[in-house]
Motif scaffolding. Sequence first.
Motif, short mmCIF file in Angstrom:
data_model
loop_
_atom_site.label_atom_id
_atom_site.label_comp_id
_atom_site.label_asym_id
_atom_site.label_seq_id
_atom_site.Cartn_x
_atom_site.Cartn_y
_atom_site.Cartn_z
N VAL A 177 -6.11 -17.47 1.14
CA VAL A 177 -7.06 -17.35 2.22
C VAL A 177 -7.65 -16.12 2.51
O VAL A 177 -6.98 -15.01 2.09
CB VAL A 177 -6.37 -17.75 3.44
N PRO A 178 -8.87 -15.81 3.11
CA PRO A 178 -9.24 -14.56 3.46
C PRO A 178 -8.61 -13.94 4.55
O PRO A 178 -8.00 -14.50 5.28
CB PRO A 178 -10.69 -14.78 3.94
N GLU A 179 -8.62 -12.60 4.32
CA GLU A 179 -7.76 -11.82 5.27
C GLU A 179 -8.34 -10.22 5.49
O GLU A 179 -9.14 -9.98 4.68
CB GLU A 179 -6.23 -11.76 5.13
N THR A 180 -8.36 -9.67 6.80
CA THR A 180 -9.01 -8.59 6.93
C THR A 180 -7.77 -7.52 6.97
O THR A 180 -6.92 -7.51 7.60
CB THR A 180 -9.68 -8.23 8.21
N ARG A 185 -10.27 5.29 2.41
CA ARG A 185 -11.69 4.89 1.66
C ARG A 185 -11.69 5.33 0.24
O ARG A 185 -12.31 4.67 -0.58
CB ARG A 185 -12.75 5.65 2.56
N ASP A 186 -10.84 6.36 -0.22
CA ASP A 186 -10.96 6.89 -1.61
C ASP A 186 -10.14 5.87 -2.48
O ASP A 186 -10.10 6.07 -3.52
CB ASP A 186 -10.51 8.30 -1.46
N GLU A 187 -9.35 4.96 -1.78
CA GLU A 187 -8.44 4.29 -2.70
C GLU A 187 -9.08 2.54 -2.59
O GLU A 187 -8.66 1.80 -3.36
CB GLU A 187 -7.06 4.06 -1.99
N LEU A 188 -10.22 2.54 -2.05
CA LEU A 188 -10.77 1.31 -1.95
C LEU A 188 -11.84 1.23 -3.01
O LEU A 188 -12.99 1.86 -2.88
CB LEU A 188 -11.49 0.86 -0.59
N THR A 189 -11.87 0.33 -3.92
CA THR A 189 -13.03 -0.09 -4.92
C THR A 189 -13.40 -1.32 -4.70
O THR A 189 -12.72 -2.37 -4.91
CB THR A 189 -12.30 0.40 -6.31
N PRO A 190 -14.74 -1.63 -4.25
CA PRO A 190 -15.40 -2.86 -4.26
C PRO A 190 -15.34 -3.52 -5.46
O PRO A 190 -15.41 -3.28 -6.42
CB PRO A 190 -16.88 -2.40 -3.99
N THR A 191 -14.69 -4.90 -5.02
CA THR A 191 -14.22 -5.81 -6.13
C THR A 191 -14.72 -7.21 -5.66
O THR A 191 -14.16 -7.80 -4.60
CB THR A 191 -12.65 -5.57 -6.71
N ALA A 192 -15.35 -7.99 -6.47
CA ALA A 192 -15.65 -9.35 -6.05
C ALA A 192 -14.33 -10.31 -6.34
O ALA A 192 -13.70 -10.18 -7.32
CB ALA A 192 -16.79 -9.83 -6.94
N ALA A 204 -7.81 -10.81 -5.62
CA ALA A 204 -7.93 -10.50 -4.23
C ALA A 204 -9.22 -10.06 -3.87
O ALA A 204 -10.06 -10.46 -2.83
CB ALA A 204 -7.01 -9.95 -3.75
N GLY A 205 -9.62 -9.11 -4.52
CA GLY A 205 -11.07 -8.54 -4.44
C GLY A 205 -10.97 -7.47 -3.26
O GLY A 205 -10.04 -7.59 -2.13
N VAL A 206 -11.95 -6.69 -3.12
CA VAL A 206 -12.26 -5.81 -1.96
C VAL A 206 -13.66 -6.14 -1.56
O VAL A 206 -14.51 -5.51 -2.36
CB VAL A 206 -11.80 -4.20 -2.28
N THR A 207 -14.28 -6.41 -0.49
CA THR A 207 -15.54 -6.49 -0.04
C THR A 207 -15.70 -6.18 1.49
O THR A 207 -14.82 -6.09 2.15
CB THR A 207 -15.84 -7.91 -0.03
N ASN A 208 -17.01 -5.67 1.74
CA ASN A 208 -17.31 -5.60 2.90
C ASN A 208 -16.46 -4.47 3.58
O ASN A 208 -15.89 -4.38 4.80
CB ASN A 208 -17.09 -7.03 3.96
N ILE A 209 -16.68 -3.30 3.22
CA ILE A 209 -15.83 -2.03 3.51
C ILE A 209 -16.65 -1.70 4.77
O ILE A 209 -17.82 -1.42 4.81
CB ILE A 209 -15.74 -1.09 2.59
N GLN A 288 -10.30 5.95 7.26
CA GLN A 288 -9.60 4.66 6.94
C GLN A 288 -10.64 3.40 7.51
O GLN A 288 -11.15 3.67 8.47
CB GLN A 288 -8.29 4.68 7.98
N CYS A 289 -10.67 2.50 6.58
CA CYS A 289 -11.66 1.71 6.86
C CYS A 289 -10.98 0.15 6.87
O CYS A 289 -9.99 -0.06 6.10
CB CYS A 289 -12.59 1.59 5.53
N ALA A 290 -11.96 -0.84 7.33
CA ALA A 290 -11.45 -2.00 7.45
C ALA A 290 -12.13 -2.57 6.15
O ALA A 290 -13.31 -2.38 5.66
CB ALA A 290 -11.83 -2.97 8.54
N TYR A 291 -11.49 -3.80 5.63
CA TYR A 291 -12.14 -4.50 4.35
C TYR A 291 -11.72 -5.81 4.38
O TYR A 291 -10.61 -6.22 4.89
CB TYR A 291 -11.94 -3.71 3.17
N ASP A 292 -12.46 -6.67 3.67
CA ASP A 292 -12.08 -8.02 3.53
C ASP A 292 -11.46 -8.38 2.23
O ASP A 292 -12.17 -7.81 1.24
CB ASP A 292 -13.14 -8.95 3.56
N THR A 293 -10.50 -9.04 2.21
CA THR A 293 -9.63 -9.46 0.77
C THR A 293 -9.09 -10.90 0.93
O THR A 293 -9.44 -11.47 2.07
CB THR A 293 -8.72 -8.48 0.48
#
Length: 379
Positions: A177-180, A185-192, A204-209, A288-293
């Motif tokens: 399931v999706p979770e926020t 920021r420097d550890e987050l790589t956008p991944t589908a 799991a992916g990293v989107t919508n930073i 520090q950022c929020a992201y969807d995974t």
Amino acid sequence: MAERRRIIEGSWNCTSCGARNIPARHKNCPSCNNPREFSGKESEFDFGDVDAASGKSTREGVSDEQALGMAGAGEDWFCAYCGAANRGDGARCRQCSAERGSDAKTAPLADLGPKPPPKPAPQPRRFGKVALIVVGILSSCCLGTCAVGIWGNMKHELKGEVVATNWRRALVQERFVPETRSGWRDELTPTAPRMPVNGTGEVAGVTNIRDCVSRQRGTRRVADGTQRVCRTKTRKVACGTEEKCTRRDKGNGFAEEVCHDVTKYCNESYEDCDTETRYRNEPVYAQQCAYDTYVWKPVDTRELKGTEGPPRWPDLTAGTNERVRREEDYSVLVRYDDGGVKQHEVKPTREEEFVAWKKGQGVTLTVTNLGKVEQAVRR
């Protein structure tokens, strides 16, 4: 540095009559007239104490011609016929007139160098009654611990019986399931993200930073100028002169003392200063950022329990973007008698091991004298 020399006269003790502190110039005891002999303690001289700091003798030096002449006569020799002591420059024994031969003896020279200070006598230990009891108990415990350890590790076999068997099986249904979440920021790589197929292969992916804010991430040590640091130290420095003396046994009851002045050294305190770098802790900030995974989360659990028969799995199937995780737990209870009725639990890890245990079955247990079950084997 000029040397100062003087002659110190020693003293000896007569072993015939017990007279003590006889000056070395006397070859015969003034009390009993027996000659000083090589045997016993009569060939040993006492030259008195010395000052601990300088090594100088506390006795006065001799100055009369008779004593100085005896001191310069060489080492005394002892007659091979009568044993009497004679001057080193004499050719015949003054006691029996025997001629000095190669078999005449000379006393060993004493070491008159500085002697280390005597060790203080040990103070008698005083133990109160309670202290003695404690020491006794501790001693007994130390010995007893070793004995208990050896005895406790000894093993024996006991007979037991299986009195119960239990099993539990559960299926946990999990959904992707999706979770926020939040991350740096420097550890987050956008991944589908990628959805699982038959419960595997997911990403799991990293989107919508988004919503990045500056927050303290840690600290770092940074230079904050310099400071002068001083430490008190001690060094040896020349501070005048002092007298140092040595003595040499001349082998005839006299010793030669030689004194001279040497440089005296004293302890001097001084400040040893140096410049050192001063440091401080500085906060480190980052975005520090929020992201969807996506994450796996349990959504349902089905469980079955039993005491006998083959274990069974409950009915539960996985739907789209789901998987089913299995949990199983087995227990066998063995009763035995070891000075009283006791129980031991066996924990099989697989179904094949569990079904081999049957209620009422005999078991052989290996148990230590301290009651620990080391092994349980079916009979």
